[in-house]
Scaffold this motif. Structure first.
Motif, short mmCIF file in Angstrom:
data_model
loop_
_atom_site.label_atom_id
_atom_site.label_comp_id
_atom_site.label_asym_id
_atom_site.label_seq_id
_atom_site.Cartn_x
_atom_site.Cartn_y
_atom_site.Cartn_z
N HIS A 80 0.82 -1.21 0.00
CA HIS A 80 0.00 0.00 0.00
C HIS A 80 0.85 1.25 0.00
CE1 HIS A 80 -2.68 3.09 1.72
NE2 HIS A 80 -3.68 2.39 1.23
N THR A 81 1.98 1.17 0.70
CA THR A 81 2.83 2.36 0.81
C THR A 81 4.14 2.28 0.02
OG1 THR A 81 3.79 1.44 2.85
CG2 THR A 81 1.93 2.95 3.09
N ASP A 82 4.55 1.07 -0.39
CA ASP A 82 5.87 0.98 -1.02
C ASP A 82 5.83 0.88 -2.55
OD1 ASP A 82 5.24 -1.66 -1.63
OD2 ASP A 82 6.62 -2.54 -0.19
N VAL A 83 4.65 1.02 -3.16
CA VAL A 83 4.56 1.03 -4.62
C VAL A 83 4.52 2.49 -5.07
CG1 VAL A 83 3.18 0.38 -6.64
CG2 VAL A 83 3.40 -1.20 -4.71
N ALA A 84 5.63 2.94 -5.60
CA ALA A 84 5.78 4.36 -5.93
C ALA A 84 4.83 4.82 -7.03
CB ALA A 84 7.23 4.63 -6.34
N GLU A 85 4.37 3.91 -7.85
CA GLU A 85 3.54 4.29 -9.00
C GLU A 85 2.09 4.60 -8.63
OE1 GLU A 85 6.78 1.42 -10.25
OE2 GLU A 85 5.19 1.42 -8.73
N PHE A 86 1.65 4.25 -7.44
CA PHE A 86 0.23 4.37 -7.11
C PHE A 86 -0.32 5.80 -7.21
CE2 PHE A 86 -0.13 0.14 -4.72
CZ PHE A 86 -0.86 -0.42 -5.73
N PRO A 87 0.34 6.83 -6.67
CA PRO A 87 -0.26 8.17 -6.76
C PRO A 87 -0.59 8.60 -8.18
CG PRO A 87 1.54 8.16 -5.18
CD PRO A 87 1.59 6.83 -5.87
N ALA A 88 0.32 8.36 -9.12
CA ALA A 88 0.07 8.76 -10.51
C ALA A 88 -1.07 7.95 -11.11
CB ALA A 88 1.34 8.59 -11.34
#
Length: 431
Positions: A121-129
């Motif tokens: 939930h927090t360590d996938v850098a692509e999620f915000p985009a």
């Protein structure tokens, strides 16, 4: 007497279901034939030694070319192709026992899977985009990722073209499989990926998001910007592609997928899988959120459907439009509930308020017996195939309501027994 014999013969047919069809025997390919170079011209395009497969391939060539596949590409990729006996076996296999939905969901929403998802939930850098572009929350995408490939770790290693060709040659799903083969060849022909890259499940689903080839062509995206859509090795591409699929399926930004609810004594369970109305409409019938919280504004005006997946004694839900977007990914109530309940846990919510009941697995004979009994009693479930789908549940609810039972449409072992006894009694002449 004729009526009684007719029904008892139907039940006898259930008691001894026909064995699954066996796949056509595969003759070995001669060593010198297997060693031919890929560019060699082979007529017909395959020479596997399996006459059914080779005849299908020969007939299919014209359809593939008419769909835009270059003859040279078709011949090159089909050369030396043989049917996969594992695929043939899996496709013809119908499970003897169906897993109760509660058991399935307890196996899906496990502590280990929840812990992995919460870390991701927090360590996938692509999620915000991805969230900003498609409006699908990361927790839902994590649920899809978890169920489709174990967060990318279990993608399958079957040759997609070979698997689909096996399914097409068998004939049961020929039209669908041929469409997927043409999509596979279009991917290869475009140069985006070679055939060696197109690996996946025995049924043709590929990569971390388990896209079939037509879905790949229509919805896969290049999120990492490297010039190709790589749902196998690129986490960004895989997750963004899943988000794009859900967005195209009608995902509503900011709205929930479902919520567990409670109902008052005497609730009319025949409304199950029926009308889609606002939470306010359902509240007039006594339906409330199980957690006691009010409905957010985004959900208050949405149309929701009531379901009782494990019957009146199990967890109850209102399903919102986003649930049905998940069903476009995989048209299964169990699957969509699994993704959603995992997403809730990833977001820090607790388990269902009402636990899943202990259920008795129903055999294929049980399920077909119930369907045949419903038919004999005048309630049409559709083809008696042992699959407890919408038609069977609707017919069962109608029968339950007519008999003064809780009309939740849930086929339990007790319901099978009641149906069987009533159908046999109805078919037996009085006196």
């Amino acid at each position: 007497m004729r009526r009684r014999l007719s029904f008892l013969l139907l039940l006898a047919g259930c008691a001894s279901p026909a064995a699954p069809p066996t796949s056509t025997a595969l003759a070995p390919v001669a060593a010198e034939q297997a060693a031919q170079p890929a560019q060699a011209t082979i007529t017909p395009p395959t020479a596997s030694g399996d006459l059914v497969f080779d005849q299908w391939a020969s007939d299919f060539e014209a359809r593939a070319v008419a769909a835009g596949i270059e003859p040279a590409v078709f011949r090159r990729e089909m050369a030396g192709l043989r049917p996969d006996p594992r695929v043939a076996s899996l496709d013809s296999r119908q499970p003897e026992f169906s897993k109760p939905i509660g058991d399935y969901l307890k196996g899906v929403v496990t502590s280990d899977r929840v812990a992995i998802g919460q870390r991701r939930h927090t360590d996938v850098a692509e999620f915000p985009a991805i969230e900003a572009k498609y409006g699908v929350p990361r927790d839902i995408l994590l649920g899809v990722w978890a169920l489709e490939s174990g967060f990318g770790s279990i993608q399958g290693d079957n040759d997609t073209l070979r698997a689909l060709a096996t399914l097409a040659a068998q004939g049961r799903r020929r039209d669908w499989a041929e469409g997927e083969i043409i999509a596979t060849l279009k991917i290869i022909q475009s140069g985006e990926h070679p055939r060696a890259r197109l690996r996946g499940s025995w049924a043709g689903a590929m990569g971390q998001t388990q896209f079939i080839p037509t879905t790949f062509l229509a919805t896969a995206v290049d999120q990492d910007g490297d010039g190709r859509r790589d749902i196998w090795a690129s986490r960004a591409d895989a997750l963004a592609s899943a988000a794009n699929l859900l967005a195209k399926a009608g995902w509503v930004r900011g709205q929930t997928w479902a919520r567990e609810v409670t109902v008052p004594p005497g609730f009319d369970f025949s409304l199950t899988e029926g009308p889609r109305e606002t939470p306010g409409w359902w509240a007039e019938k006594g339906v409330k959120r199980a957690d006691g919280l009010p409905w957010p504004a985004a959900d208050a005006e949405a149309k929701a459907q009531f379901v009782a997946p494990a019957g009146a004694n199990g967890p109850l839900f209102l399903l919102f439009p986003n649930h049905f977007a998940l069903r476009q990914y995989n048209n299964s109530l169990s699957y969509a509930l699994g993704v959603g309940l995992l997403a809730d846990r990833f977001a820090g919510r607790g388990p269902t308020v009402r636990p899943w009941p202990q259920e008795t697995p129903l055999s294929l004979v049980d399920r077909m017996t119930a369907q045949r009994a419903l038919t004999a009693l005048g309630f049409d479930p559709g083809q008696p195939d042992g699959v407890v789908g919408m038609g069977t549940r609707k017919a069962l609810r109608e029968w339950q309501k007519a008999r003064g039972l809780t009309a939740d449409g849930y086929l339990s072992a007790d319901m099978v027994r009641r149906l069987r006894e009533e159908a046999v009694s109805a078919a037996t002449p009085a006196g």
